[in-house]
Motif scaffolding. Sequence first.
Motif, mmCIF file in Angstrom:
data_model
loop_
_atom_site.group_PDB
_atom_site.id
_atom_site.type_symbol
_atom_site.label_atom_id
_atom_site.label_comp_id
_atom_site.label_asym_id
_atom_site.label_seq_id
_atom_site.Cartn_x
_atom_site.Cartn_y
_atom_site.Cartn_z
ATOM 1 N N UNK A 160 0.793 -1.224 0.000
ATOM 2 C CA UNK A 160 0.000 0.000 0.000
ATOM 3 C C UNK A 160 0.821 1.268 0.000
ATOM 4 N N UNK A 161 2.127 1.142 0.179
ATOM 5 C CA UNK A 161 2.988 2.328 0.133
ATOM 6 C C UNK A 161 3.123 2.784 -1.310
ATOM 7 N N UNK A 162 2.757 4.042 -1.630
ATOM 8 C CA UNK A 162 2.926 4.532 -3.000
ATOM 9 C C UNK A 162 4.382 4.430 -3.442
ATOM 10 N N UNK A 163 4.598 4.080 -4.695
ATOM 11 C CA UNK A 163 5.948 3.836 -5.204
ATOM 12 C C UNK A 163 6.827 5.069 -5.124
ATOM 13 N N UNK A 164 6.224 6.259 -5.210
ATOM 14 C CA UNK A 164 7.006 7.495 -5.200
ATOM 15 C C UNK A 164 7.087 8.117 -3.812
ATOM 16 N N UNK A 165 6.700 7.379 -2.786
ATOM 17 C CA UNK A 165 6.691 7.910 -1.428
ATOM 18 C C UNK A 165 7.727 7.206 -0.560
ATOM 19 N N UNK A 166 8.942 7.742 -0.569
ATOM 20 C CA UNK A 166 10.024 7.230 0.283
ATOM 21 C C UNK A 166 10.185 5.722 0.141
ATOM 22 N N UNK A 167 10.394 5.274 -1.068
ATOM 23 C CA UNK A 167 10.587 3.843 -1.306
ATOM 24 C C UNK A 167 11.840 3.639 -2.159
ATOM 25 N N UNK A 168 12.763 2.776 -1.727
ATOM 26 C CA UNK A 168 12.735 2.018 -0.466
ATOM 27 C C UNK A 168 13.165 2.876 0.722
ATOM 28 N N UNK A 169 12.935 2.338 1.931
ATOM 29 C CA UNK A 169 13.360 3.028 3.153
ATOM 30 C C UNK A 169 13.837 1.980 4.154
ATOM 31 N N UNK A 170 14.599 2.438 5.133
ATOM 32 C CA UNK A 170 15.108 1.553 6.173
ATOM 33 C C UNK A 170 14.220 1.653 7.399
ATOM 34 N N UNK A 171 13.665 0.516 7.824
ATOM 35 C CA UNK A 171 12.884 0.474 9.049
ATOM 36 C C UNK A 171 13.841 0.435 10.229
ATOM 37 N N UNK A 172 13.864 1.508 11.006
ATOM 38 C CA UNK A 172 14.877 1.651 12.050
ATOM 39 C C UNK A 172 14.697 0.635 13.179
ATOM 40 N N UNK A 173 13.506 0.086 13.328
ATOM 41 C CA UNK A 173 13.276 -0.894 14.391
ATOM 42 C C UNK A 173 13.934 -2.231 14.075
ATOM 43 N N UNK A 174 13.816 -2.675 12.833
ATOM 44 C CA UNK A 174 14.341 -3.988 12.445
ATOM 45 C C UNK A 174 15.630 -3.907 11.638
ATOM 46 N N UNK A 175 15.937 -2.730 11.070
ATOM 47 C CA UNK A 175 17.096 -2.611 10.204
ATOM 48 C C UNK A 175 16.851 -3.142 8.809
ATOM 49 N N UNK A 176 15.605 -3.480 8.483
ATOM 50 C CA UNK A 176 15.272 -4.043 7.175
ATOM 51 C C UNK A 176 14.902 -2.942 6.190
ATOM 52 N N UNK A 177 15.236 -3.169 4.930
ATOM 53 C CA UNK A 177 14.912 -2.213 3.870
ATOM 54 C C UNK A 177 13.586 -2.608 3.209
ATOM 55 N N UNK A 178 12.563 -1.804 3.438
ATOM 56 C CA UNK A 178 11.250 -2.053 2.862
ATOM 57 C C UNK A 178 11.052 -1.197 1.618
ATOM 58 N N UNK A 179 10.288 -1.744 0.673
ATOM 59 C CA UNK A 179 9.951 -0.998 -0.539
ATOM 60 C C UNK A 179 8.472 -1.145 -0.832
ATOM 61 N N UNK A 180 7.987 -0.312 -1.739
ATOM 62 C CA UNK A 180 6.588 -0.382 -2.146
ATOM 63 C C UNK A 180 6.309 -1.693 -2.864
ATOM 64 N N UNK A 181 5.083 -2.172 -2.752
ATOM 65 C CA UNK A 181 4.674 -3.403 -3.437
ATOM 66 C C UNK A 181 4.118 -3.142 -4.829
ATOM 67 N N UNK A 182 4.170 -1.884 -5.277
ATOM 68 C CA UNK A 182 3.475 -1.483 -6.508
ATOM 69 C C UNK A 182 3.920 -2.267 -7.739
ATOM 70 N N UNK A 183 5.183 -2.672 -7.798
ATOM 71 C CA UNK A 183 5.678 -3.372 -8.985
ATOM 72 C C UNK A 183 5.489 -4.887 -8.898
ATOM 73 N N UNK A 184 4.917 -5.369 -7.799
ATOM 74 C CA UNK A 184 4.744 -6.807 -7.608
ATOM 75 C C UNK A 184 3.296 -7.255 -7.795
#
Length: 208
Positions: free
Chosen positions: A35-59
Amino acid sequence: MESSLVLWLMLIATLAIIHSVQAQDQQGFISLDCGLPENEQSPYNDTTTGLNFSSDATFIQSGKTGKIQASSVGILMKPYTTVRYFPDGTRNCYSLNVQSWRRYLIRATFTYGNYDGLNVQPVFDLYLGPNLWATIDFETDVNGTRKEILHTPTSNSLNICLLKTGETTPLISTLELRPMENRCYITESGSLNLHHRSYLTKSGSNLR
């Protein structure tokens, strides 16, 4: 003096461990903020887990995006604040590129959070390829739920699908894949569904 030195050495070692976890090698990881828009801070680093999340728009080629109401669930980590929901069609699928015969940990999370303002708890099915993985029932899991499975794809593509089974609308918050060593959790056939997990640590925080 000696005890202070030991304490400082322990602190440095702890910081080094934390840094190594946050800077972990994420090669082969798929971490989707659904649900994260592709042009809205994607990818980003989740500071809690250290994981790099990206938008699902291309999947996935279907669905709409929404944001949960924080007042309905409290404070959540960033990946869980958006949803992709599917008001159209009976079956909507994510298409993921994977390595055939490589074992994967697959994790999907679901938080309703009254994103649509209707306050109607959805119920729908989750499929792994052609097989039923789980039924997502927000009438039972009011605050959301997480499903995990260890699965070995037999081809280089994998579909994860949400199936509408009634009047309510399917949704998903995050979708994650982690490549695993094939020698762990060995089974004669089939996949392994998560039954229970316990965290055994004195650190006061969970380890992923």
